[in-house]
Design a protein around this motif. Structure first.
Motif, PDB file in Angstrom:
ATOM      1  N   THR A  34       1.059  -1.197  -0.039  1.00 25.08           N
ATOM      2  CA  THR A  34       0.052   0.012   0.079  1.00 25.08           C
ATOM      3  C   THR A  34       0.851   1.305   0.170  1.00 25.08           C
ATOM      4  O   THR A  34       0.743   2.042  -0.710  1.00 25.08           O
ATOM      5  N   LYS A  35       1.832   1.473   0.762  1.00 27.74           N
ATOM      6  CA  LYS A  35       2.612   2.587   1.097  1.00 27.74           C
ATOM      7  C   LYS A  35       3.463   2.931  -0.105  1.00 27.74           C
ATOM      8  O   LYS A  35       3.727   3.932  -0.683  1.00 27.74           O
ATOM      9  N   ARG A  38       2.557   4.016  -3.649  1.00 26.90           N
ATOM     10  CA  ARG A  38       2.377   5.515  -3.609  1.00 26.90           C
ATOM     11  C   ARG A  38       3.658   6.190  -3.779  1.00 26.90           C
ATOM     12  O   ARG A  38       3.579   6.994  -4.590  1.00 26.90           O
ATOM     13  N   THR A  39       4.771   5.713  -3.207  1.00 29.64           N
ATOM     14  CA  THR A  39       5.819   6.483  -3.189  1.00 29.64           C
ATOM     15  C   THR A  39       6.918   6.080  -3.990  1.00 29.64           C
ATOM     16  O   THR A  39       7.956   6.662  -4.244  1.00 29.64           O
ATOM     17  N   ASP A  89       4.227   7.131   4.683  1.00 24.18           N
ATOM     18  CA  ASP A  89       3.417   7.969   3.837  1.00 24.18           C
ATOM     19  C   ASP A  89       4.304   8.887   3.006  1.00 24.18           C
ATOM     20  O   ASP A  89       3.868   9.217   1.966  1.00 24.18           O
ATOM     21  N   ALA A 301       6.431   4.681  -8.415  1.00 27.13           N
ATOM     22  CA  ALA A 301       5.045   4.430  -7.891  1.00 27.13           C
ATOM     23  C   ALA A 301       4.393   3.762  -8.855  1.00 27.13           C
ATOM     24  O   ALA A 301       4.714   3.692 -10.090  1.00 27.13           O
TER      25      ALA A 301
END
Ligand SMILES: Cc1ncc(C[n+]2csc(CCOP(=O)(O)OP(=O)(O)O)c2C)c(N)n1
Ligand SMILES: CC(=O)[C@@H](O)[C@H](O)COP(=O)(O)O
Ligand SMILES: [Mg+2]
Length: 636
Positions: A34-35, A38-39, A89, A301
């Motif tokens: 999940t994290k 995104r990054t 995050d 990402a």
């Protein structure tokens, strides 16, 4: 109920019943996907060490018993288990956790360097310190099969094996660096991976002994030595035994209980011991497991459902290099290529596909890469060594003494030069120009765009009596910038109407230089923008041109200290000219992780800050009256 939110320290972890650890592992995998989707980041390596890291923190008492991760790109799970879940995050971005060890973030971290093959040296030193302090605590290194191909690891093993101190070396063996790990060490590990019967034998042995009432566990410990003997018999591991190292494994690195057992055995052993964990990079996430190129070693990402990249593809500096080198390879059959376990990231995959017999992956062994290149050149070939700039640091001696001293034609291509940003201070490629400009006979080019990269690469491989170096940045290449005037020693990118200021830009700072010239013109200051193309040695033609200006400012994405700017200022002074010079470059600091633009700005390398500086230097050197007179003239 989810377990992971309740884990903010290893002691929280150790309170979870063993029966629920597989559940925790799955929660950690979900968290990572999940994290990191995104990054961007090292999702593959970290999915491969979930169970291993859980077991490490259940057996060893971090930070009292140090855990040192080699490279540190596989440290996310360690960070998740040591109170840093919230920082993911903004992983690798300003305000979030770094992508490697970070001692400011946590006492559980020891090394901040992302340079491979160093962890065993850290634990060798730590164990010696504890021994001198009369402290018997163990120290632990986690090193990948790829990092084990680095020479420094064997220098440390040579010391650890002879020391008799409680050093536990966990080999995280997933058979991969980015690509499959090469060389004899990898082959030996692969052979060991094929002997799982050892672990089964040990399990049967342990359960039989421990099942014996009362004396069982004591007997188990007493028989420890015999078990070691059994180990030696059952598991052929001459590679380490010959060094005097005991060996536990191969262990299924995704079975928490098996890894815990092996680690406990190693901890109890109290002397140097290898724990060989067999893992799978990308484990538990199909898009990573099926990604043949590098098992999602370090993607940007991505869509967590499909694994597809989120970013719109653009042409990178690396793409231009890859394309041009393949073209050169077709024209010149004496051109060969060398990578240090980074075939795809450095753009050599195309060359390897076209010319497999002329491509050498030497493992994570930059020092060997350079001296082997010297040998290839002495043998009549022209090697092109492709590295990330920061990793050349460790091979500086080989560059000087094995290449430059012999005046052999080796071309070193440095990708990720300058500020890279998100990978933190140890990945910025800022030392190359300062280090290499001190080397006799070296020729360094800094392409400003794709066209000049192609041109300068061809010029470099045509030189067979001196080392040549090209350096370019990470990511999307700069838009092509045509010269308004081309000379042998330099290109003029924009002509000022007077000789007010010369802005000499290195590589991709050309675009910034043109922005600054436009901004200065609005303040009545005339600037000429010059790109030397070949920045070291400083050409006489460039020096003589610059002595005609009222102020010379150099701008480089590299250390200011000893960089190209220093060399140009010195060359101007050596002519006896009094032309004032100023050098703008990266200060001698270790900037924390952040975007390239954020870090460049912090270093004073943004167009607005450069403009302000030049305007103030100009006013201070030539007086405000002159500037206003100039302004009046320019309005004529
Ligand atoms: C001196 C140096 N050269 C190159 C790299 C780039 N690099 C980062 S991770 C990696 C592969 C490491 O493989 P391994 O040690 O097996 O760890 P894994 O990714 O398999 O967990 C490489 C080559 C580096 N970090 N340091
Ligand atoms: C861990 C390591 O050294 C590399 O994987 C590093 O993360 C460089 O990544 P890029 O290829 O994205 O620059
Ligand atoms: Mg590996």
């Amino acid at each position: 109920m989810d377990l992971l939110p309740g884990v903010s320290s290893p002691s929280d972890l150790r309170r979870i019943p063993a029966s629920r650890l597989p559940e925790l592992a799955e929660e950690i995998r979900d968290f990572l996907i999940t994290k990191v989707s995104r990054t961007g980041g090292h999702i593959g390596p970290n999915l491969g060490v979930v169970e291993l890291t859980i077991a490490l923190h259940r057996v060893f008492d971090s930070p009292r018993e140090p855990l040192v991760f080699d490279v540190g790109h596989q440290i996310y799970v360690h960070k998740i288990l040591t109170g840093r879940q919230a920082g993911f995050d903004k992983l690798r971005a300003r305000g979030g956790v770094s992508g490697y060890g970070n001692t400011t973030e946590s006492v559980h971290d020891w090394s901040e360097s992302s340079h491979a093959s160093a962890s065993l040296s850290y634990v060798d030193g730590l164990s010696k310190a504890f021994e001198i302090e009369g402290d018997p605590r163990p120290v632990v290194a986690v090193i990948g099969d790829g990092a084990l191909t680095g020479g420094m690891a064997w220098e440390a093993l040579n010391n650890i094996a002879a020391g008799g101190r409680p050093v536990v070396i966990v080999v995280n063996d997933n058979g991969r660096s980015y690509s499959p790990t090469i060389g004899g060490v990898a082959t030996r590990l692969a052979a060991l991976r094929l002997t799982p019967r050892y672990e089964k034998t040990l399990d049967k042995f342990r359960s039989a002994i421990n099942a014996t009432p009362v004396v069982g566990p004591v007997l188990y410990d007493a028989l420890h030595g015999i078990k070691v003997g059994i180990k030696d018999m059952v598991s052929p591991q001459g590679m380490f035994a010959d060094l005097g190292m005991k060996y536990v494994g191969p262990v299924d690195g995704h079975d928490v209980a098996a890894v815990e057992n092996a680690l406990q055995l190693a901890k109890d052993y109290g002397s140097p011991v290898i724990v060989h964990c067999v893992t799978h990079k990308g484990f538990g996430y199909a898009p990573a497991e099926n990604h043949e190129q590098d098992l999602f070693h370090g993607p940007g990402a991505f869509n967590p459902e499909t694994g597809e990249p989120v970013a719109v593809p653009s042409t990178s500096w690396t793409d231009v290099f890859a394309d041009e080198l393949a073209t050169i390879g077709a024209d010149r059959d004496n051109v060969v290529a060398i990578t240090a376990a980074m075939l795809h990231p450095t753009g050599l995959a195309r060359f390897a596909e076209d010319f497999p017999a002329r491509t050498f992956d030497v493992g994570i062994a930059e020092q060997h890469a350079l001296t082997s290149a010297a040998g290839l050149a002495m043998g009549g070939l022209h090697p092109v060594v492709a590295l990330y700039s920061t990793f050349l640091n460790r091979a500086f001696d080989q560059f000087v003494m094995d290449i430059a001293l012999h005046g052999v034609g080796v071309t070193v291509c440095l990708d990720r030069s300058g500020i890279t940003g998100n990978d933190g201070p140890s990945h910025n490629g800022v030392w190359d120009l300062s280090l290499l400009s001190a080397v006799p006979g070296v020729r360094i080019a800094a392409p400003r765009d794709g066209e000049t990269l192609r041109l300068e690469l061809r010029e470099a491989v045509a030189v067979d009596d001196a080392p040549t170096v090209l350096r370019w940045s990470k990511g999307t290449k700069s838009a092509d910038i045509a010269a308004v005037e081309r000379n042998d020693g330099y290109d003029v990118l924009a002509h000022g109407m007077s000789k007010d200021v010369a802005i000499v830009t290195v590589g991709p700072m050309a675009a910034v230089g043109l922005e600054v010239a436009t901004a200065l013109a609005q303040r009545g200051i005339d600037a000429t923008v010059i790109d030397p193309r070949w920045v070291i040695p400083v050409s006489d033609e460039l020096t003589n041109c610059l002595t005609e200006f009222a102020l010379v400012v150099t701008v480089e994405d590299g250390l200011r200290l000893g960089g190209v700017g220093s060399a140009i200022s010195q060359a101007i002074r050596d002519t006896g000219s009094l032309t004032p010079t100023r050098e703008i470059g990266v200060p001698s600091v270790f900037p924390q992780h952040g975007s390239r633009d954020e870090v460049l700005r912090e270093c004073g390398l943004s167009a607005d800050l450069i403009t302000d500086n030049i305007a103030s230097w100009y006013a201070r050197i030539h007086g405000p009256h002159e500037v206003s007179a100039l302004r009046n003239n320019s309005q004529v």
